[in-house]
Design a protein around this motif. Structure first.
Motif, PDB file in Angstrom:
ATOM      1  N   GLY A 106       0.716  -1.188   0.159  1.00  0.00           N
ATOM      2  CA  GLY A 106      -0.067   0.111  -0.004  1.00  0.00           C
ATOM      3  C   GLY A 106       0.961   1.150   0.132  1.00  0.00           C
ATOM      4  O   GLY A 106       2.046   1.130  -0.236  1.00  0.00           O
ATOM      5  N   ASP A 107       0.141   2.471   0.221  1.00  0.00           N
ATOM      6  CA  ASP A 107       0.848   3.897   0.431  1.00  0.00           C
ATOM      7  C   ASP A 107       1.634   3.843  -0.875  1.00  0.00           C
ATOM      8  O   ASP A 107       2.944   3.856  -0.925  1.00  0.00           O
ATOM      9  CB  ASP A 107       2.041   3.889   1.745  1.00  0.00           C
ATOM     10  CG  ASP A 107       2.114   5.351   1.898  1.00  0.00           C
ATOM     11  OD1 ASP A 107       1.705   6.198   0.909  1.00  0.00           O
ATOM     12  OD2 ASP A 107       2.879   5.576   2.942  1.00  0.00           O
ATOM     13  N   PHE A 108       0.968   4.361  -2.083  1.00  0.00           N
ATOM     14  CA  PHE A 108       1.598   4.425  -3.202  1.00  0.00           C
ATOM     15  C   PHE A 108       2.623   5.621  -3.387  1.00  0.00           C
ATOM     16  O   PHE A 108       3.316   5.787  -4.417  1.00  0.00           O
ATOM     17  CB  PHE A 108       0.588   4.513  -4.255  1.00  0.00           C
ATOM     18  CG  PHE A 108      -0.279   3.193  -4.539  1.00  0.00           C
ATOM     19  CD1 PHE A 108       0.529   1.958  -4.441  1.00  0.00           C
ATOM     20  CD2 PHE A 108      -1.513   2.970  -4.658  1.00  0.00           C
ATOM     21  CE1 PHE A 108      -0.061   0.610  -4.493  1.00  0.00           C
ATOM     22  CE2 PHE A 108      -2.016   1.872  -4.686  1.00  0.00           C
ATOM     23  CZ  PHE A 108      -1.545   0.716  -4.812  1.00  0.00           C
ATOM     24  N   GLU A 109       2.747   6.549  -2.336  1.00  0.00           N
ATOM     25  CA  GLU A 109       3.271   7.647  -2.477  1.00  0.00           C
ATOM     26  C   GLU A 109       5.049   7.440  -1.613  1.00  0.00           C
ATOM     27  O   GLU A 109       5.644   8.168  -1.817  1.00  0.00           O
ATOM     28  CB  GLU A 109       2.765   9.115  -2.031  1.00  0.00           C
ATOM     29  CG  GLU A 109       3.365  10.225  -2.757  1.00  0.00           C
ATOM     30  CD  GLU A 109       2.983  11.448  -2.056  1.00  0.00           C
ATOM     31  OE1 GLU A 109       3.412  12.569  -2.371  1.00  0.00           O
ATOM     32  OE2 GLU A 109       1.926  11.297  -1.057  1.00  0.00           O
ATOM     33  N   SER A 110       4.774   6.127  -0.975  1.00  0.00           N
ATOM     34  CA  SER A 110       6.019   5.895  -0.261  1.00  0.00           C
ATOM     35  C   SER A 110       7.183   5.462  -0.907  1.00  0.00           C
ATOM     36  O   SER A 110       7.000   4.384  -1.739  1.00  0.00           O
ATOM     37  CB  SER A 110       5.705   5.007   0.978  1.00  0.00           C
ATOM     38  OG  SER A 110       6.723   4.659   1.787  1.00  0.00           O
ATOM     39  N   ARG A 111       8.618   5.618  -0.699  1.00  0.00           N
ATOM     40  CA  ARG A 111       9.723   4.872  -1.272  1.00  0.00           C
ATOM     41  C   ARG A 111       9.885   3.783  -0.455  1.00  0.00           C
ATOM     42  O   ARG A 111      10.487   2.856  -1.351  1.00  0.00           O
ATOM     43  CB  ARG A 111      11.008   5.849  -1.156  1.00  0.00           C
ATOM     44  CG  ARG A 111      10.846   7.162  -2.097  1.00  0.00           C
ATOM     45  CD  ARG A 111      12.370   7.626  -2.197  1.00  0.00           C
ATOM     46  NE  ARG A 111      12.506   8.532  -3.291  1.00  0.00           N
ATOM     47  CZ  ARG A 111      12.238   9.824  -3.179  1.00  0.00           C
ATOM     48  NH1 ARG A 111      11.885  10.468  -2.020  1.00  0.00           N
ATOM     49  NH2 ARG A 111      12.582  10.503  -4.062  1.00  0.00           N
ATOM     50  N   ASP A 112       9.499   3.614   0.666  1.00  0.00           N
ATOM     51  CA  ASP A 112       9.709   2.312   1.315  1.00  0.00           C
ATOM     52  C   ASP A 112      11.212   2.053   1.276  1.00  0.00           C
ATOM     53  O   ASP A 112      11.583   0.913   0.985  1.00  0.00           O
ATOM     54  CB  ASP A 112       8.839   1.243   0.819  1.00  0.00           C
ATOM     55  CG  ASP A 112       7.466   1.206   1.263  1.00  0.00           C
ATOM     56  OD1 ASP A 112       7.170   2.179   2.023  1.00  0.00           O
ATOM     57  OD2 ASP A 112       6.632   0.384   0.889  1.00  0.00           O
ATOM     58  N   GLU A 113      12.226   3.006   1.488  1.00  0.00           N
ATOM     59  CA  GLU A 113      13.654   2.567   1.589  1.00  0.00           C
ATOM     60  C   GLU A 113      13.870   1.616   2.674  1.00  0.00           C
ATOM     61  O   GLU A 113      14.719   0.803   2.203  1.00  0.00           O
ATOM     62  CB  GLU A 113      14.423   3.967   1.866  1.00  0.00           C
ATOM     63  CG  GLU A 113      14.364   4.774   0.743  1.00  0.00           C
ATOM     64  CD  GLU A 113      14.984   4.379  -0.536  1.00  0.00           C
ATOM     65  OE1 GLU A 113      15.509   3.480  -0.526  1.00  0.00           O
ATOM     66  OE2 GLU A 113      14.845   5.288  -1.637  1.00  0.00           O
ATOM     67  N   TRP A 114      13.202   1.411   3.684  1.00  0.00           N
ATOM     68  CA  TRP A 114      13.188   0.539   4.854  1.00  0.00           C
ATOM     69  C   TRP A 114      13.352  -0.941   4.418  1.00  0.00           C
ATOM     70  O   TRP A 114      14.030  -1.700   4.867  1.00  0.00           O
ATOM     71  CB  TRP A 114      12.584   0.892   5.813  1.00  0.00           C
ATOM     72  CG  TRP A 114      11.012   0.351   5.652  1.00  0.00           C
ATOM     73  CD1 TRP A 114      10.208   1.518   4.971  1.00  0.00           C
ATOM     74  CD2 TRP A 114      10.337  -0.932   5.776  1.00  0.00           C
ATOM     75  NE1 TRP A 114       9.062   0.860   4.717  1.00  0.00           N
ATOM     76  CE2 TRP A 114       9.016  -0.494   5.138  1.00  0.00           C
ATOM     77  CE3 TRP A 114      10.511  -1.999   5.917  1.00  0.00           C
ATOM     78  CZ2 TRP A 114       8.120  -1.462   5.162  1.00  0.00           C
ATOM     79  CZ3 TRP A 114       9.792  -3.040   5.896  1.00  0.00           C
ATOM     80  CH2 TRP A 114       8.402  -2.700   5.519  1.00  0.00           C
ATOM     81  N   LEU A 115      12.705  -1.024   3.143  1.00  0.00           N
ATOM     82  CA  LEU A 115      12.757  -2.390   2.771  1.00  0.00           C
ATOM     83  C   LEU A 115      13.836  -3.102   2.233  1.00  0.00           C
ATOM     84  O   LEU A 115      14.042  -4.194   1.931  1.00  0.00           O
ATOM     85  CB  LEU A 115      11.441  -2.540   1.659  1.00  0.00           C
ATOM     86  CG  LEU A 115       9.979  -2.733   2.203  1.00  0.00           C
ATOM     87  CD1 LEU A 115       9.061  -2.565   0.776  1.00  0.00           C
ATOM     88  CD2 LEU A 115       9.792  -3.831   2.578  1.00  0.00           C
ATOM     89  N   GLY A 116      14.725  -2.157   1.822  1.00  0.00           N
ATOM     90  CA  GLY A 116      16.006  -2.465   1.247  1.00  0.00           C
ATOM     91  C   GLY A 116      16.810  -3.301   2.015  1.00  0.00           C
ATOM     92  O   GLY A 116      17.651  -3.804   1.397  1.00  0.00           O
ATOM     93  N   SER A 117      16.683  -3.263   3.259  1.00  0.00           N
ATOM     94  CA  SER A 117      17.362  -4.183   4.130  1.00  0.00           C
ATOM     95  C   SER A 117      17.167  -5.655   4.112  1.00  0.00           C
ATOM     96  O   SER A 117      17.750  -6.485   4.687  1.00  0.00           O
ATOM     97  CB  SER A 117      17.398  -3.804   5.849  1.00  0.00           C
ATOM     98  OG  SER A 117      15.771  -3.704   6.208  1.00  0.00           O
TER      99      SER A 117
END
Length: 747
Positions: free
Chosen positions: A110-121
């Motif tokens: 969800g949250d289509f405006e979020s980069r979700d950089e935290w997922l990169g880990s």
């Protein structure tokens, strides 16, 4: 082929051996031989339950052991959750060298405006195709680190709704990470070779299944297969119920596919009356627990209907159920407590719920343009593929129902013996291209008209078609984007601030144009103005107009005519009818934020509880977009609506009036409990802190009160004396300031 021979890390080999997987199925072995673990792209077009997910797991784990990162793309949020739960079992695997770090799994839907950089880990990221597209639009940095991409249900390239997004997302990922391995998973389709060729992938094409599938047609008391026949005892007047009873008698479970929600509910009720008679006491006791959960998680009459069905061992399943009810039904079926699920076809393309026997009661589905139409062969194959639980059933059976000999032979010819249809790209229309052309320019994948053509040449559409004709559509899209100030330039295409924002907000540029123009035009802005504005957009689902709606909705329009940015003339009948449907949809959201009960909303608008939440989710997203757009164009507007849109976004999220926002923001306190607290004088968190704990527990229940106190930072202690009276103490009371007791506390 033995699992030990694959050259995978010892931890991985041990994990699968402990899971009971010692040897690969034939299609899996073929995938290994075609380079699955050597980085080759692969398309596996094989039946349901033939081990597609294991292929993805092996490729991802091999990549991670070599320092890579995997992205697993799914079409549905529910499927994302299912895969996330599965992949979390890898957390104990230490395959990344000497660091001894377990595999980390993340999910984003969800949250289509979020980069979700935290997922990169994370080592494995599970996301829907829409979320993956939005991560690309928001230029999330870790997307360039992906080394393995798994695309589940890739045949959905054929979907008019989801197909273009999946296609463009894959095209971008292939350009962004040209050395990335792509594993595409699909049902068996007519032109799998064409999809594989586009992906530069090796093709594994097979009809092999771990459990044999017997496909037949029921006619006048017999299930007819190729070369054999099975007699079904006629115990009731309903053929499908007779087939169900036969299935249960042999120790199996059944999935029944109906053409509509109404029919699925009706069949679950009818069949429950007979199936309930076959249940033993332990099963009934287990079902009673499910019934309690359903009642606890429902506010509508549908919850009561579902509870009555489940009490008899049956259930219905469709998108109108809320997510909690769908999960209860799915888990109850997996645990063999619920014996029969009567479902709309959506279940066939989604979750992993196999059964001994699948009954397709209706092979026709309603089309609003053409009436009842035969379903595609691919849809039938998806349903039939649910038959047979690996390691549980000796075989699976799929049964169509015919009323005449001619109909039976037609079903054999058109479904059982037929090949699935070819998959065709749906990217060629202006509606599909508009949003993806803007995002392609914004993200720098193309900066000129020629660059756009080069990008389109890399799509599945271009792989199937000549592209000379599509450039006329591309030019129309470019003109639209320029006319609406989202794009500038002729030779070099430059996105404006508005164009960039609309792309990152993940809305259709036409939606952005409607919202921006509506905000500029409106002279008197109310909640209804803003709600209608978002319901006018192509991103919002529209409610259907029923015959009794026209006069009612028209009267509302007349009474509130000054609150709409624009009302089309009634002489333009089609436009006016669309407008009324938009208003009707806005009124549903208005009832939701006005705290009307879910039961009253579902009855008034003839929708399910799940539909209300789905409408609210889309409305919240679009209201957030409106808030951001209003902030950007504020100098051009006569009225500042930033506070209104921001408040409305929160109200839509919680389904509550403005005065409840502080209370509903407390986790676990929904709008119903918040209203009860507010109406009893507890209007703020501070009021709750100062109140008697006994009083709060009496209002919302002791268990919820305990959670509430914890959420607002009051730590509790519970003690009981010999009489059974329970004492609740807060940190204040432990210091001698306060103590509350209540004997009806739930132990």
């Amino acid at each position: 082929m033995k699992i030990e021979s694959l050259g995978l890390p010892d931890e991985v080999i041990r994990f699968y051996l402990d899971s009971g997987i010692e040897e690969l199925y034939p299609p899996q072995a073929e995938a290994i031989e075609k380079g699955l673990l050597e980085g080759n792209n692969l398309l596996a077009a094989i039946p349901t339950a033939s081990g597609k997910t294991l292929l993805a797991e092996l490729a991802m784990l091999k990549a991670i052991s070599n320092g890579g990162k995997a992205l697993y793309i799914v079409p549905l949020r529910a499927l994302a959750s299912e895969k996330f739960d599965r992949f979390r079992s890898f957390s104990s695997l230490y395959v990344k060298g000497e660091g001894k770090a377990g595999i980390r799994v993340g999910i984003s839907t969800g949250d289509f405006e979020s980069r979700d950089e935290w997922l990169g880990s994370n080592d494995i990221i599970v996301a829907t195709s829409e979320k993956t597209d939005s991560l690309l639009r928001n230029e999330t940095s870790w997307m360039e680190d992906i080394t393995t991409i798994v695309v589940d249900e890739v045949h959905l390239l054929d979907s008019a709704n989801r197909g273009p997004t999946l296609e463009v997302t894959l095209t971008k990922l292939m350009k962004l990470n040209p050395g990335c391995q792509i594993i595409a998973l699909s049902a068996t389709v007519g032109n799998a070779y064409e999809i594989a060729d586009w992906l530069k992938a090796k093709l594994v094409l097979s009809e092999w299944r771990p459990t044999d599938l017997h496909e037949g047609v029921y006619l006048k008391g017999n299930i007819n297969y190729h070369g054999s026949q099975k007699r079904i005892e006629p115990r009731t007047r309903d053929d499908a119920i007779n087939i169900l009873l036969d299935t249960l008698e042999e120790g199996g479970q059944c999935l029944v596919f109906e053409s509509s929600r109404k029919n699925s509910v009706s069949f679950a009720k009818r069949s429950g009356a007979k199936i309930g008679e076959t249940l033993d006491k332990p099963t009934r006791n287990a079902l009673d627990i499910l019934v309690e959960q359903i009642v606890e998680n429902g506010e509508t009459e549908t919850a009561n209907e579902l509870a009555k069905c489940v009490r008899n061992g049956t259930a219905f399943h469709h998108a109108g159920l809320n997510s909690a009810h769908r999960r209860i039904v799915e888990d109850g079926f997996r645990d063999n407590k619920i014996k029969v699920i009567s479902s709309t076809p959506t279940l066939a393309a989604g979750l992993n719920l196999p059964a001994r026997r699948v009954i397709v009661r209706s092979y026709r589905r309603y089309d609003p343009n053409y009436g009842m139409q035969p379903i595609p062969v691919l849809d039938y194959k998806q349903m039939a593929g649910r038959a047979g639980r690996p390691h549980l059933d000796p075989y699976g059976e799929s049964v169509l129902i015919a009323k005449s000999y001619n109909e039976m032979t037609g079903l054999f010819d058109n479904y059982i013996d037929a090949d699935a249809e070819d998959i065709w790209s749906k990217l060629g229309s202006e509606n599909a291209l508009r949003t993806h052309i803007l995002s392609t320019i914004v993200n720098g994948f193309a900066t000129t008209r020629e660059g756009l053509l080069e990008f389109i040449e890399a799509t599945f559409f271009a792989h199937q078609n000549d592209t000379w004709g599509i450039m006329d559509v591309v030019d129309e899209c470019l003109d639209f984007l320029r006319d609406n100030k989202m794009l500038e330039g002729e030779d070099t295409l430059v996105p404006t601030a508005l164009g960039r924002l609309i792309s990152t907000l993940y809305i259709d540029p036409l939606s952005g144009a409607y919202i921006v123009n509506g905000l500029k035009k409106a002279e008197h802005i109310t909640d209804l103005t803003l709600l209608h504005l978002i319901c006018k957009t192509p991103d919002m689902r529209q409610l259907y107009m029923r015959s009794g709606d026209y006069e009612i909705i028209n009267d509302i329009v007349i009474a509130h005519s000054d609150e709409f940015a624009e009302i089309p003339p009634r002489s333009r009948e089609i436009d006016y009818e669309f407008f009324l449907a938009e208003v009707k949809t806005a009124l549903l959201i208005q009832d939701w934020i006005g705290e009307k009960t879910l039961d009253s909303i579902t009855k008034k608008f003839n929708v399910g509880e799940g539909d209300v939440h789905a409408f609210a989710d889309i409305a919240e997203w679009l209201m957030h977009a409106s808030s951001r757009l209003a902030g950007l164009i504020a100098p051009e507007m006569s009225i500042d609506v930033s506070n209104m849109t921001s408040l409305l976004e929160k109200r839509i999220h919680y389904g509550a009036s403005p005065e409840l926002i502080e209370l509903v923001s407390i986790r676990g306190i929904g709008r119903v409990r918040a209203r009860k607290l507010y109406d009893n004088g507890l209007k703020t968190v501070d009021d709750i802190r100062k109140s008697s704990h006994k009083r709060i527990a009496e209002l919302i229940g002791p268990k919820t009160a305990a959670k509430l106190f914890t959420e607002i930072g009051l730590h509790l202690e519970f003690t009981s004396d010999d009489s059974g009276e329970v004492t609740l103490k807060t940190m204040d009371s432990l210091m001698g300031n306060e103590q509350s007791t209540f004997s009806d506390f739930e132990k």
